[in-house]
Design a protein around this motif. Structure first.
Motif, mmCIF file in Angstrom:
data_model
loop_
_atom_site.group_PDB
_atom_site.id
_atom_site.type_symbol
_atom_site.label_atom_id
_atom_site.label_comp_id
_atom_site.label_asym_id
_atom_site.label_seq_id
_atom_site.Cartn_x
_atom_site.Cartn_y
_atom_site.Cartn_z
ATOM 1 N N UNK A 90 -5.661 -7.378 15.379
ATOM 2 C CA UNK A 90 -5.719 -8.071 14.096
ATOM 3 C C UNK A 90 -5.788 -9.578 14.280
ATOM 4 N N UNK A 91 -4.963 -10.106 15.172
ATOM 5 C CA UNK A 91 -4.960 -11.550 15.404
ATOM 6 C C UNK A 91 -6.309 -12.028 15.928
ATOM 7 N N UNK A 168 -7.199 1.112 10.472
ATOM 8 C CA UNK A 168 -5.747 1.320 10.454
ATOM 9 C C UNK A 168 -5.025 0.476 9.402
ATOM 10 N N UNK A 169 -5.775 -0.330 8.630
ATOM 11 C CA UNK A 169 -5.144 -1.182 7.627
ATOM 12 C C UNK A 169 -5.848 -1.058 6.282
ATOM 13 N N UNK A 179 -4.851 -12.428 1.094
ATOM 14 C CA UNK A 179 -5.025 -10.992 1.292
ATOM 15 C C UNK A 179 -3.817 -10.446 2.047
ATOM 16 N N UNK A 180 -3.257 -9.342 1.549
ATOM 17 C CA UNK A 180 -2.227 -8.615 2.284
ATOM 18 C C UNK A 180 -2.879 -7.472 3.050
ATOM 19 N N UNK A 181 -2.464 -7.295 4.293
ATOM 20 C CA UNK A 181 -2.927 -6.187 5.126
ATOM 21 C C UNK A 181 -1.741 -5.280 5.411
ATOM 22 N N UNK A 182 -1.887 -4.004 5.052
ATOM 23 C CA UNK A 182 -0.784 -3.047 5.099
ATOM 24 C C UNK A 182 -1.244 -1.800 5.862
#
Length: 261
Positions: A90-91, A168-169, A179-182
């Motif tokens: 993700x990073x 996966x998110x 934006x939120x990633x969950x």
């Protein structure tokens, strides 16, 4: 009969200056005194809910990080974490697409405030978290991360980000910028359902109150979905009941409307 009541934090329990209306404090106290259980249900990670003003509400538990973390009576009963490889992937994707990030965990939030020059919230967050705020380069393999939030910039191709991370998110786009990633399959509604099953409460006894787009699943899943009067227009349309705004004793009036107090 015991009801389970779930309350968002920002602009539901407290306002943009972190002020909790006295009427909200009274409503929560009265509801609990009458045998109901009242929970925070927030997109914030647990590390970002540890404030004296919230502690003083004596809530029955916390659903945090958009359903990734559930705590009842001080006991953690669910905690979904991203793997270290998922965090690294993700990073990398976010860096490639120029999206500054806040990693949100149970113990700490990791971010570099200077990466958010146009977002005053980041500076406020860094100050309010105190020693629960850490720089990104201090992240270790063992640090528990539930979710993260990132800003879309002028250089971001968000479709590329979704392609890279969508396996996966899930993403919650608040305003075209934040934006939120969950982790996939998690939301405020799934956390609420974990609490309901754990306490063996009837579905018809579930109340939820919120104001933002990340409250949508919670509001529509609850038997009684309540939107704060100043809330997101889509949420207002989807709710069962629209109460007054946070500035006009919205929670207290909603509890009165449903005869919770």
């Amino acid at each position: 009969m015991m009801n389970l009541i779930f309350l968002d934090i920002d602009m539901t329990i407290w306002d943009e200056r972190l002020r909790i209306p006295e009427s909200t404090v009274d409503a929560i106290r009265l509801a609990r005194a009458l045998g109901n259980k009242v929970f925070i249900n927030t997109g914030r990670s647990r590390s970002n809910t540890m404030y004296e003003a919230l502690d003083d509400l004596n809530m029955d538990g916390y659903v945090a990080a958009c359903g990734c973390y559930v705590e009842i009576g001080g006991e953690v009963i669910y905690n979904k974490l991203l793997t270290h490889d998922q965090v690294k992937q993700s990073l990398t994707a976010l860096k490639d697409e120029h999206m500054p990030v806040v990693l949100e965990g149970t113990e700490y939030c990791f971010f570099d405030p200077e990466d958010f020059p146009d977002d005053p919230f980041a500076a406020t967050l860094w100050e309010s978290l105190g020693d629960r705020a850490k720089r990104l380069d201090s992240l270790t393999y063992d640090d528990p991360i539930n979710k993260f939030s990132a800003d879309i910039t002028a250089e971001t191709d968000f479709d590329t980000v979704k392609d890279k991370l969508g396996g996966f998110l899930d993403s919650i786009n608040h305003n075209g910028i934040v934006v939120e990633f969950v982790p996939k399959g998690h939301s405020k509604a799934t956390g609420m359902e974990i609490v309901r099953k754990y306490l063996d409460a009837p579905a018809e006894n579930i109340y939820a109150v919120g104001d933002g787009i990340n409250d949508m699943e919670m509001i529509t899943a609850a038997a009684h979905g309540i939107a704060m009067g100043q809330g997101n227009p889509e949420l207002l349309m989807a709710s069962d009941y629209v109460t007054d705004s946070i500035y006009e004793d919205g929670i207290y009036k909603a509890f009165k409307h449903y005869k919770i107090i």
